[in-house]
Enzyme design. Sequence first.
Site, mmCIF file in Angstrom:
data_model
loop_
_atom_site.group_PDB
_atom_site.id
_atom_site.type_symbol
_atom_site.label_atom_id
_atom_site.label_comp_id
_atom_site.label_asym_id
_atom_site.label_seq_id
_atom_site.Cartn_x
_atom_site.Cartn_y
_atom_site.Cartn_z
ATOM 1 N N LYS A 22 43.425 49.277 36.435
ATOM 2 C CA LYS A 22 44.533 48.824 36.924
ATOM 3 C C LYS A 22 45.666 49.525 36.089
ATOM 4 C CE LYS A 22 46.406 44.661 36.027
ATOM 5 N NZ LYS A 22 47.813 44.641 35.692
ATOM 6 N N ASN A 23 45.481 49.356 34.801
ATOM 7 C CA ASN A 23 46.738 49.690 33.742
ATOM 8 C C ASN A 23 47.026 51.259 33.689
ATOM 9 O OD1 ASN A 23 47.306 46.875 33.500
ATOM 10 N ND2 ASN A 23 46.666 46.677 31.638
ATOM 11 N N CYS A 116 52.520 38.650 35.593
ATOM 12 C CA CYS A 116 52.150 37.200 35.150
ATOM 13 C C CYS A 116 53.239 36.577 34.215
ATOM 14 C CB CYS A 116 50.851 37.274 34.481
ATOM 15 S SG CYS A 116 49.337 37.858 35.861
ATOM 16 N N ARG A 121 58.742 38.830 28.440
ATOM 17 C CA ARG A 121 58.675 40.102 28.646
ATOM 18 C C ARG A 121 59.900 40.689 28.996
ATOM 19 N NH1 ARG A 121 52.948 40.537 32.133
ATOM 20 N NH2 ARG A 121 52.795 42.274 30.874
ATOM 21 N N ASP A 306 44.693 41.472 26.578
ATOM 22 C CA ASP A 306 44.090 40.961 27.708
ATOM 23 C C ASP A 306 42.797 40.780 27.588
ATOM 24 O OD1 ASP A 306 46.321 41.929 28.915
ATOM 25 O OD2 ASP A 306 45.615 43.861 29.549
ATOM 26 N N ARG A 398 44.978 40.355 41.372
ATOM 27 C CA ARG A 398 45.617 41.448 40.875
ATOM 28 C C ARG A 398 45.042 42.305 39.968
ATOM 29 N NH1 ARG A 398 51.228 38.475 39.474
ATOM 30 N NH2 ARG A 398 51.866 40.709 39.433
HETATM 31 C C1 UD1 Z 1 50.975 46.232 29.172
HETATM 32 C C2 UD1 Z 1 49.626 45.785 30.121
HETATM 33 C C3 UD1 Z 1 49.268 44.467 29.955
HETATM 34 C C4 UD1 Z 1 48.874 44.261 28.535
HETATM 35 C C5 UD1 Z 1 49.975 44.779 27.662
HETATM 36 C C6 UD1 Z 1 49.885 44.774 26.120
HETATM 37 C C7 UD1 Z 1 50.171 47.273 32.082
HETATM 38 C C8 UD1 Z 1 50.626 47.291 33.549
HETATM 39 N N1 UD1 Z 1 50.068 46.116 31.442
HETATM 40 O O1 UD1 Z 1 52.035 45.327 29.512
HETATM 41 O O2 UD1 Z 1 47.996 44.251 30.736
HETATM 42 O O3 UD1 Z 1 48.494 42.799 28.420
HETATM 43 O O4 UD1 Z 1 50.352 46.204 27.875
HETATM 44 O O5 UD1 Z 1 48.409 45.464 25.846
HETATM 45 O O6 UD1 Z 1 49.700 48.289 31.370
HETATM 46 N N2 UD1 Z 1 58.369 43.826 24.536
HETATM 47 C C9 UD1 Z 1 59.547 43.704 24.228
HETATM 48 N N3 UD1 Z 1 60.510 44.454 24.595
HETATM 49 C C10 UD1 Z 1 60.257 45.466 25.396
HETATM 50 C C11 UD1 Z 1 58.842 45.613 25.851
HETATM 51 C C12 UD1 Z 1 57.972 44.866 25.494
HETATM 52 O O7 UD1 Z 1 59.976 42.662 23.238
HETATM 53 O O8 UD1 Z 1 61.244 46.108 25.982
HETATM 54 C C13 UD1 Z 1 57.319 43.020 24.079
HETATM 55 C C14 UD1 Z 1 56.708 41.993 25.216
HETATM 56 O O9 UD1 Z 1 57.605 40.916 25.685
HETATM 57 C C15 UD1 Z 1 55.339 41.568 24.565
HETATM 58 C C16 UD1 Z 1 54.951 42.716 23.677
HETATM 59 O O10 UD1 Z 1 56.201 43.549 23.428
HETATM 60 O O11 UD1 Z 1 55.325 40.520 23.855
HETATM 61 C C17 UD1 Z 1 54.008 43.925 24.345
HETATM 62 O O12 UD1 Z 1 54.492 44.291 25.696
HETATM 63 P P1 UD1 Z 1 54.045 45.901 26.121
HETATM 64 O O13 UD1 Z 1 53.242 46.277 25.309
HETATM 65 O O14 UD1 Z 1 55.371 46.441 26.737
HETATM 66 O O15 UD1 Z 1 53.293 45.136 27.517
HETATM 67 P P2 UD1 Z 1 53.448 45.592 29.001
HETATM 68 O O16 UD1 Z 1 53.566 47.210 29.240
HETATM 69 O O17 UD1 Z 1 54.402 44.821 29.656
#
Ligand code: UD1
Length: 425
Positions: A22-23, A116, A121, A306, A398
Amino acid sequence: MDSLIINGKNRLGGTLCVHGAKNSALPVLAASAAVGGECVIYNCPDLSDVRATIRILNGLGCFASFENGTAVCDSRLLCENEIPDKSMRELRSSFIFMGALLSRTGKASMCAPGGCEIGMRPVDIHLSAFEQMGITVSIENGRITCEAPDGISGAQINLSFPSVGATENIILAAVKAKGFTYIRNAAREPEIEDLADFLNSCGAKISGAGDSTIVIEGVDSLHPCEFYVMPDRIEAASFLACAAVTGSTLTVQNAVPEHLSSVISVFEQSGCIFDCSDKIIRIKAPQRLHKMKTIRTMPYPGFPTDCQAIIMSMACVANGTTIINENIFENRFSHAGELNRMGADITVSGRIAIVNGARNLYGTSVRATDLRGGMALIIAGLAAYGQTRIDSVCYVDRGYEKIERDLAAAGADIRRESNGRVKSG
Ligand code: UD1
């Protein structure tokens, strides 16, 4: 809304085949909007999030379809660079369209993404990187508009945290930028490599994906390609956890063992024995799982957030206390309360969960509150005495393609009910 009904304690056996990730599929589909031609993407999982992404592509003017695991996206007629709020709120990865649209049209407008409820986020890391690339960012009434009227410039970007989504968005914004972009402290998840492989197949020049420094040399144009999405490492780990809590021996096919090194090492602490070869993982679980050393979720190659919920279900039935430290998301323990309803003994304090293993769990009515938390309840249901009813299965849908079909084929007693009617087993 659908529910899953599980009669626990069945041994599992045989072979389960992992679907496409998915990711990886979601960002690759979003990236196809940047290409300006017809991309064919194989091994896409049939998930509600994939179908929502196809709808976004069509809303942008692309011709996108999805059938039998193959997505086709012709983005030649893409004519929109705004995404409606409703579509954005359906899934987190919708924000990856920002980088894709910037690359294609130099402008994109959308609200903050949904997904979710596992934490705040924010998207500050994405936006700060865009600004360093000469993109102007404005936020009005919750809508984020990014614009680069004079083109996007390559930049030296040091990420404050290796965000997966930010790394993907920067790669997309940089593929056709002027000059070189360096991303330092980049996310190293295998899905980043898959996105880079897709874009390189389209003519991009990205090196270092999978390492903490990624270099992107901007190119003038991209061309379409055919691409095969990598296997889903989280689905593979989930299947392994189903085997672990039921004392089963199971073969998981189409999984990449190297992607699961940190997960397999924790499973080994619980007494599971592995036999891995190319794309195949065989697990033999003990009669009772052992407690595990403190588990800390980390960016890849550390233990994935995850997999935190699914490992918690294993810890619930282990012979001792396991401590879980969730370092990535600040609100990712909502499954703990539901597991306690099944007889688990979990105490949560901030980012720490203390799980005292219980000899038995007992089936009852529980509710999925997010994707991986929902899978944790399925795993607990397989381990529990009696019948477990899991409501709000839409969260599980999902990220897991027809999970009840796969687990039933491996010997689980599991069926889906839709408005009280049995759908499949
Ligand atoms: C992706 C994955 C999700 C996985 C996560 C961490 C997808 C579609 N989803 O989510 O399944 O759980 O990686 O491995 O690929 N953060 C900030 N500011 C930002 C961006 C992120 O503070 O601008 C924080 C987030 O709130 C979170 C952490 O960084 O606490 C990790 O987020 P991130 O690595 O960006 O995860 P996603 O890309 O949303």
